[in-house]
Design a protein around this motif. Structure first.
Motif, PDB file in Angstrom:
ATOM      1  N   VAL A   2       0.848  -1.186   0.000  1.00 46.75           N
ATOM      2  CA  VAL A   2       0.000   0.000   0.000  1.00 46.75           C
ATOM      3  C   VAL A   2       0.884   1.236   0.000  1.00 46.75           C
ATOM      4  CG1 VAL A   2      -1.745   1.280   1.276  1.00 46.75           C
ATOM      5  CG2 VAL A   2      -1.815  -1.223   1.229  1.00 46.75           C
ATOM      6  N   GLN A   3       0.587   2.131  -0.892  1.00 48.58           N
ATOM      7  CA  GLN A   3       1.327   3.393  -0.944  1.00 48.58           C
ATOM      8  C   GLN A   3       0.391   4.548  -0.646  1.00 48.58           C
ATOM      9  OE1 GLN A   3       3.238   3.347  -4.858  1.00 48.58           O
ATOM     10  NE2 GLN A   3       5.162   2.815  -3.859  1.00 48.58           N
ATOM     11  N   LEU A   4       0.857   5.474   0.161  1.00 55.78           N
ATOM     12  CA  LEU A   4       0.115   6.674   0.493  1.00 55.78           C
ATOM     13  C   LEU A   4       1.006   7.866   0.182  1.00 55.78           C
ATOM     14  CD1 LEU A   4      -1.291   5.597   3.977  1.00 55.78           C
ATOM     15  CD2 LEU A   4      -2.458   5.479   1.785  1.00 55.78           C
ATOM     16  N   ILE A   5       0.512   8.735  -0.669  1.00 52.38           N
ATOM     17  CA  ILE A   5       1.277   9.903  -1.065  1.00 52.38           C
ATOM     18  C   ILE A   5       0.542  11.148  -0.586  1.00 52.38           C
ATOM     19  CG2 ILE A   5       2.355  11.161  -2.940  1.00 52.38           C
ATOM     20  CD1 ILE A   5       3.442   8.342  -2.565  1.00 52.38           C
ATOM     21  N   GLU A   6       1.165  11.853   0.340  1.00 54.57           N
ATOM     22  CA  GLU A   6       0.564  13.063   0.892  1.00 54.57           C
ATOM     23  C   GLU A   6       1.059  14.296   0.148  1.00 54.57           C
ATOM     24  OE1 GLU A   6       1.195  11.480   5.420  1.00 54.57           O
ATOM     25  OE2 GLU A   6       0.632  13.579   5.132  1.00 54.57           O
ATOM     26  N   SER A   7       0.191  15.301   0.146  1.00 53.26           N
ATOM     27  CA  SER A   7       0.594  16.598  -0.375  1.00 53.26           C
ATOM     28  C   SER A   7      -0.159  17.677   0.379  1.00 53.26           C
ATOM     29  CB  SER A   7       0.337  16.696  -1.879  1.00 53.26           C
ATOM     30  OG  SER A   7      -1.036  16.516  -2.151  1.00 53.26           O
ATOM     31  N   CYS A  22      -4.248  13.012   0.237  1.00 53.90           N
ATOM     32  CA  CYS A  22      -3.564  11.736   0.410  1.00 53.90           C
ATOM     33  C   CYS A  22      -4.089  10.777  -0.643  1.00 53.90           C
ATOM     34  CB  CYS A  22      -3.789  11.184   1.806  1.00 53.90           C
ATOM     35  SG  CYS A  22      -3.024   9.574   2.108  1.00 53.90           S
ATOM     36  N   ALA A  23      -3.219  10.400  -1.556  1.00 57.43           N
ATOM     37  CA  ALA A  23      -3.589   9.455  -2.605  1.00 57.43           C
ATOM     38  C   ALA A  23      -3.128   8.068  -2.196  1.00 57.43           C
ATOM     39  CB  ALA A  23      -2.947   9.872  -3.928  1.00 57.43           C
ATOM     40  N   ALA A  24      -4.074   7.130  -2.213  1.00 57.66           N
ATOM     41  CA  ALA A  24      -3.773   5.758  -1.819  1.00 57.66           C
ATOM     42  C   ALA A  24      -3.767   4.853  -3.045  1.00 57.66           C
ATOM     43  CB  ALA A  24      -4.794   5.264  -0.804  1.00 57.66           C
ATOM     44  N   SER A  25      -3.145   3.697  -2.884  1.00 54.78           N
ATOM     45  CA  SER A  25      -3.076   2.750  -3.994  1.00 54.78           C
ATOM     46  C   SER A  25      -4.267   1.807  -4.002  1.00 54.78           C
ATOM     47  CB  SER A  25      -1.764   1.958  -3.919  1.00 54.78           C
ATOM     48  OG  SER A  25      -1.644   1.316  -2.653  1.00 54.78           O
ATOM     49  N   GLY A  26      -5.253   2.071  -3.135  1.00 62.31           N
ATOM     50  CA  GLY A  26      -6.477   1.286  -3.089  1.00 62.31           C
ATOM     51  C   GLY A  26      -7.485   1.998  -2.220  1.00 62.31           C
ATOM     52  N   ARG A  27      -8.617   1.321  -1.975  1.00 63.07           N
ATOM     53  CA  ARG A  27      -9.652   1.933  -1.155  1.00 63.07           C
ATOM     54  C   ARG A  27      -9.600   1.345   0.249  1.00 63.07           C
ATOM     55  NH1 ARG A  27     -15.792   2.158  -3.136  1.00 63.07           N
ATOM     56  NH2 ARG A  27     -14.713   3.059  -4.926  1.00 63.07           N
ATOM     57  N   TYR A  28      -9.442   2.230   1.230  1.00 58.98           N
ATOM     58  CA  TYR A  28      -9.313   1.811   2.623  1.00 58.98           C
ATOM     59  C   TYR A  28     -10.051   2.782   3.523  1.00 58.98           C
ATOM     60  CZ  TYR A  28      -5.393  -0.766   0.653  1.00 58.98           C
ATOM     61  OH  TYR A  28      -4.621  -1.589  -0.109  1.00 58.98           O
ATOM     62  N   SER A  50     -16.276   3.570   2.764  1.00 59.49           N
ATOM     63  CA  SER A  50     -17.327   4.024   1.851  1.00 59.49           C
ATOM     64  C   SER A  50     -17.482   5.536   1.863  1.00 59.49           C
ATOM     65  CB  SER A  50     -18.659   3.385   2.236  1.00 59.49           C
ATOM     66  OG  SER A  50     -19.048   3.833   3.525  1.00 59.49           O
ATOM     67  N   GLY A  51     -17.016   6.148   2.931  1.00 58.72           N
ATOM     68  CA  GLY A  51     -17.165   7.594   3.053  1.00 58.72           C
ATOM     69  C   GLY A  51     -18.435   8.024   3.749  1.00 58.72           C
ATOM     70  N   ASP A  52     -19.243   7.047   4.208  1.00 52.22           N
ATOM     71  CA  ASP A  52     -20.518   7.428   4.811  1.00 52.22           C
ATOM     72  C   ASP A  52     -20.419   7.656   6.310  1.00 52.22           C
ATOM     73  OD1 ASP A  52     -22.047   4.080   4.975  1.00 52.22           O
ATOM     74  OD2 ASP A  52     -20.129   4.863   5.669  1.00 52.22           O
ATOM     75  N   SER A  53     -19.249   7.473   6.863  1.00 48.63           N
ATOM     76  CA  SER A  53     -19.068   7.689   8.286  1.00 48.63           C
ATOM     77  C   SER A  53     -17.743   8.404   8.510  1.00 48.63           C
ATOM     78  CB  SER A  53     -19.067   6.355   9.041  1.00 48.63           C
ATOM     79  OG  SER A  53     -18.814   6.547  10.420  1.00 48.63           O
ATOM     80  N   THR A  54     -17.798   9.479   9.275  1.00 53.32           N
ATOM     81  CA  THR A  54     -16.599  10.260   9.549  1.00 53.32           C
ATOM     82  C   THR A  54     -16.543  10.619  11.020  1.00 53.32           C
ATOM     83  OG1 THR A  54     -16.777  11.238   7.341  1.00 53.32           O
ATOM     84  CG2 THR A  54     -15.221  12.269   8.854  1.00 53.32           C
ATOM     85  N   ALA A  71     -13.199   7.452  -6.632  1.00 48.97           N
ATOM     86  CA  ALA A  71     -12.758   7.194  -8.010  1.00 48.97           C
ATOM     87  C   ALA A  71     -11.246   7.397  -8.132  1.00 48.97           C
ATOM     88  CB  ALA A  71     -13.496   8.099  -8.978  1.00 48.97           C
ATOM     89  N   LYS A  72     -10.717   8.286  -7.290  1.00 52.17           N
ATOM     90  CA  LYS A  72      -9.283   8.578  -7.320  1.00 52.17           C
ATOM     91  C   LYS A  72      -8.545   7.963  -6.144  1.00 52.17           C
ATOM     92  CE  LYS A  72      -9.888  13.044  -9.654  1.00 52.17           C
ATOM     93  NZ  LYS A  72      -9.640  14.518  -9.568  1.00 52.17           N
ATOM     94  N   ASN A  73      -9.283   7.285  -5.267  1.00 51.04           N
ATOM     95  CA  ASN A  73      -8.671   6.745  -4.043  1.00 51.04           C
ATOM     96  C   ASN A  73      -7.899   7.827  -3.289  1.00 51.04           C
ATOM     97  OD1 ASN A  73      -9.643   4.104  -4.354  1.00 51.04           O
ATOM     98  ND2 ASN A  73      -7.904   3.539  -5.649  1.00 51.04           N
TER      99      ASN A  73
END
Length: 120
Positions: A2-7, A22-28, A50-54, A71-73
């Motif tokens: 898993v890669q996470l790229i922050e900016s 933060c771009a991830a290499s998958g959905r987590y 899913s994004g429905d809980s924060t 769509a962009k993870n």
């Protein structure tokens, strides 16, 4: 792997805004944490896969907003009304848990960290 790229991050005056990405290499399930020298890493925001809980830490409620583009993870942390006490290194993290989790021990993957400095 898993890669996470922050900016994002940087220096801003109190009351200003910054946005972290933060771009991830998958959905987590994703979390934003921050850490200052001598202190433990603390959760700022956790957002479910899913994004429905924060979850928002009390200290940032009403000022920070997290969102995700599946769509962009990519997850975002919009930080408004910044205060000097928000100064820290901010990390994004990924968890294989489905629901929002707030302990750093639930996150197996971490970004490189980005410095946020809020001047008074």
């Amino acid at each position: 792997q898993v890669q996470l790229i922050e900016s994002g991050g940087g220096l801003v005056q109190a009351g200003g805004s910054l946005r972290l990405s933060c771009a991830a290499s998958g959905r987590y399930t994703m979390g934003w944490f921050r850490q200052t020298p001598g202190k433990e890493r603390e959760v700022v925001v956790a957002i479910s896969r899913s994004g429905d809980s924060t979850y928002y830490a009390t200290s940032v409620k009403g000022r920070f907003t997290s969102s995700r583009d599946n769509a962009k993870n990519t997850v975002y942390l919009q930080m408004n009304s910044l205060k000097p006490e928000d100064t820290a290194v901010y990390y994004c993290a990924a968890s294989t848990r489905i629901s929002t989790v707030t302990s750093p021990y639930d996150y197996a993957y971490w970004g490189q960290g980005t410095q946020v400095i809020v001047s008074s």
